[in-house]
Design a protein around this motif. Structure first.
Motif: not given
Length: 640
Positions: A285-294, A313-329
């Motif tokens: 749950q923490v990973i998903a929240i941090i990922g989607v927020a990022t 660069a910020y696009s990369t940070v954002s896309q990495l956030g989607y990857m963590f959202l995927g891991l978290g769910v």
């Protein structure tokens, strides 16, 4: 072929040694051939390894192989080997690292040709590839950690490659320090794993972890510590501010290290340890929240940036956030699928930006560009393909990988889907904004820049073309069943996630709902592309100069990156600097130095006093001898 697995990282290491020692003696063409050649050989070997794994999977086998290189050390009953693990996950990572890595090396052979540190640059790149390969091939957490630290070192060296520029040197230091914060979490997690499982080998730790109950406190501690490490390496909240500053390095470095490979190490580590995370729902749950927020915050910041590399660069940070959202769910395959497609289209976009910067005589401000599509047709077409892919418009690769993550997010919690959807809308807007400001309209640079405009040489355009093709067709690797696909990647990776699949709740979503989600995402991206078109093409609304008073509060908030750097400076940097000055001036200078220097001064002063006894006058010596005799006599008189 598996017997040769040790040669894949060894060859780039040899390239580093040769180029590092002979960088000032070898001519630049030879340096380029060696630097690119060793990566090409590793790529060809990786293709052979992948074929063996693929053939094993076709036969219904797991496709998992291990190779012990040598026994590293023994402490009591504990033994650790330097050994490599080849399975479907690491086999694909090998292709990404060496394949995309070779294209970026080839690109660099032209982009960096006139740089004074040409040989040093290629030696650093080769060293990075070695450590990245070590990270993904290691069969235990300690080998992974060595690779993890090694890529961090190379990142520092390459961000600060032009270290004579003090701001670039500070950016490198910032990246190094923030990554060390995360790495401490990894190191402590290793101690916990060793103390509780008696081993660091994946083959021993993960099966034992699978026997623990859901929500076990030990797994909670270990997974949270590993996630802290991932937030540093993969630039997630709160340790994300180093990545935009990492654009200080050469553009090919941004494409290789800070987009396609190193920053995805955190996702790889969590995917490798998937069963521990699955059994720790709080961490998930923490990973998903941090990922989607990022994902959402970084996309919001990217909307107003004017430096073409900062947008990416910020696009990369954002896309990495989607990857963590995927891991978290629980979408482990979806997250890794996005790692794969992102490596294609983000490397393409960074290299395309490098081609633009090359043509613009090192200019990076999009407000000084415009109308470049005629002068740079290949760069324009390939970057447009990358833009459509990252925007999530079908049928390009980004659509399939991003929508798989969003589908899992919808099933897990619709709020995650809504926030991810908003981030996707921002992504489409800022990427088409980049394209319109850079390639359309009138040229806004200087006459000298306009005269210099030209398409890049073939060494730079060929990687663009190959990556554009991969960005276009890459989605075919995991087409969902709703669109008539067979989830090839999911099936290929199934041995890696077998333990998770045995305990996790199966993913269930009706095709009709999936169609609606896909349509909303695709239509939303197209609408945002049209909004960007209206603003920057029809109205020719060029971003204002820095400090313009007409800027709204929301615009300033985005443009100034939510003032996160200023917040960190206030909360951490300034207090730590003040504390450091206190310890330097009071504790070290007055305390430690005062004590040490005081003792030294005491002995010096004593020596100066005692040396007066050695005057060289015979009469004085006789006088002192008489005094000594009298003293002995008095001593004997009163004591005997």
């Amino acid at each position: 072929m598996i017997e040769l697995i040790w040669t894949i990282p060894l060859i780039p290491l040899l390239g580093f040694v040769v180029l590092g020692l002979l960088r000032n003696q070898l001519p630049r063409p030879v340096i380029a051939v060696i630097g690119c050649g060793v990566i090409l050989v590793s790529f060809l070997l990786s293709c052979g390894i992948f074929k063996e794994v693929y053939d094993a999977r076709q036969l219904g086998e797991s496709g998992v192989f291990s190779k012990e290189i040598f026994n590293w050390f023994n402490v009591g009953s504990f033994s650790l080997n330097l050994s490599f693990l080849v399975d479907p996950l690491s086999a694909i990572m090998l292709l990404i690292i060496t394949g995309v890595g070779f294209l970026i090396h080839l690109y660099s052979s032209c982009y960096m040709l006139h740089d004074d540190g040409f040989g040093k640059y290629f030696s650093y790149l080769n060293l990075f590839i070695f450590f990245m390969l070590l990270l993904v091939l290691g069969s235990n957490y300690l080998v992974m950690f060595i690779g993890w630290e090694g890529v961090g070192l190379c990142s520092y060296l390459l961000i600060g490659f032009w270290f004579k520029n003090s701001s670039y040197a500070k950016a490198a230091k910032k990246a190094f320090v923030m990554n060390r914060i995360g790495d401490l979490g990894f190191l402590i997690a290793i101690f916990f794993i060793l103390a509780n499982f008696g081993s660091l080998e994946y083959s021993e730790v993960l099966p034992k972890a699978a026997l623990l109950p859901m929500g076990d406190s030990l797994l909670l501690v270990i997974t949270l510590l590993l996630f802290v490490a991932a937030t540093g390496k993969s630039a997630q909240i709160p340790l994300f501010t180093w990545l935009p500053d990492a654009m200080a390095g050469p553009t090919p470095v941004s494409a290789l290290i800070h987009a396609a490979t190193m920053v995805t190490a955190g996702i790889y580590m969590i995917a490798r340890s998937n069963i521990m995370f699955t059994l720790s729902p709080i961490t998930m749950q923490v990973i998903a929240i941090i990922g989607v927020a990022t994902a959402l915050i970084a996309a919001f910041i990217a909307i107003t940036q004017n430096d073409i590399k900062k947008v990416l660069a910020y696009s990369t940070v954002s896309q990495l956030g989607y990857m963590f959202l995927g891991l978290g769910v629980g979408a482990f395959t979806g997250a890794f699928f996005h790692v794969l497609t992102h490596a294609f289209f983000k490397a393409l976009l960074f290299l395309g930006a490098g081609s633009v910067i090359h043509a613009m005589s090192s200019e990076q401000d999009m407000r000084s560009m415009g109308g470049l599509k005629k002068a740079l047709p290949i760069t324009f077409i390939t970057m447009m393909i990358g833009t459509v892919a990252i925007a999530g418009i079908p049928p390009l690769s980004g659509f399939f990988s991003k929508d798989e993550i969003l589908a899992y997010a919808f099933v897990s919690n619709p709020v995650f889907w809504v926030l991810g959807f908003l981030g996707a809308l921002c992504t489409a807007f800022y990427m088409f904004r980049l394209m319109y400001l850079t390639f359309y309209g009138k040229f806004r640079g200087t006459k000298e820049q306009e005269h210099h405009l030209h398409e890049s040489p073939w060494q730079m355009t060929l990687p663009l073309i190959i990556l554009a093709i991969l960005s276009f067709v890459g989605g075919a690797l995991n087409i969902p069943e709703a669109l008539g696909g067979g989830h090839w990647l999911k099936e290929f990776l199934s041995p890696v996630f077998a333990q998770t699949n045995a305990v996790a709740t199966p993913f269930e979503l009706s095709h009709s709902t999936e169609y609606i989600l896909m349509a909303a995402s695709a239509i939303g991206a197209i609408i945002m592309a049209f909004v960007a078109y209206q603003k920057y093409m029809k109205k020719e609304d060029i971003p204002q100069a820095d400090g313009a008073t007409e800027q709204s509060g929301l615009y300033k908030l985005s443009y100034n990156k939510l003032y996160v750097d200023e917040l960190y400076a206030t909360l951490f940097v300034k207090p730590l600097n003040g504390l450091s000055k206190f310890f330097h001036r009071v504790v070290e200078k007055s305390g430690v130095d005062g004590l040490v220097n005081g003792i030294g001064d005491l002995f010096v002063s004593s020596g100066k006093g005692v040396r007066q006894l050695q005057s060289g006058h015979v009469g004085f010596y006789i006088f002192m001898m008489v005094i000594g005799v009298i003293a002995f006599m008095l001593y004997g008189l009163f004591t005997i």
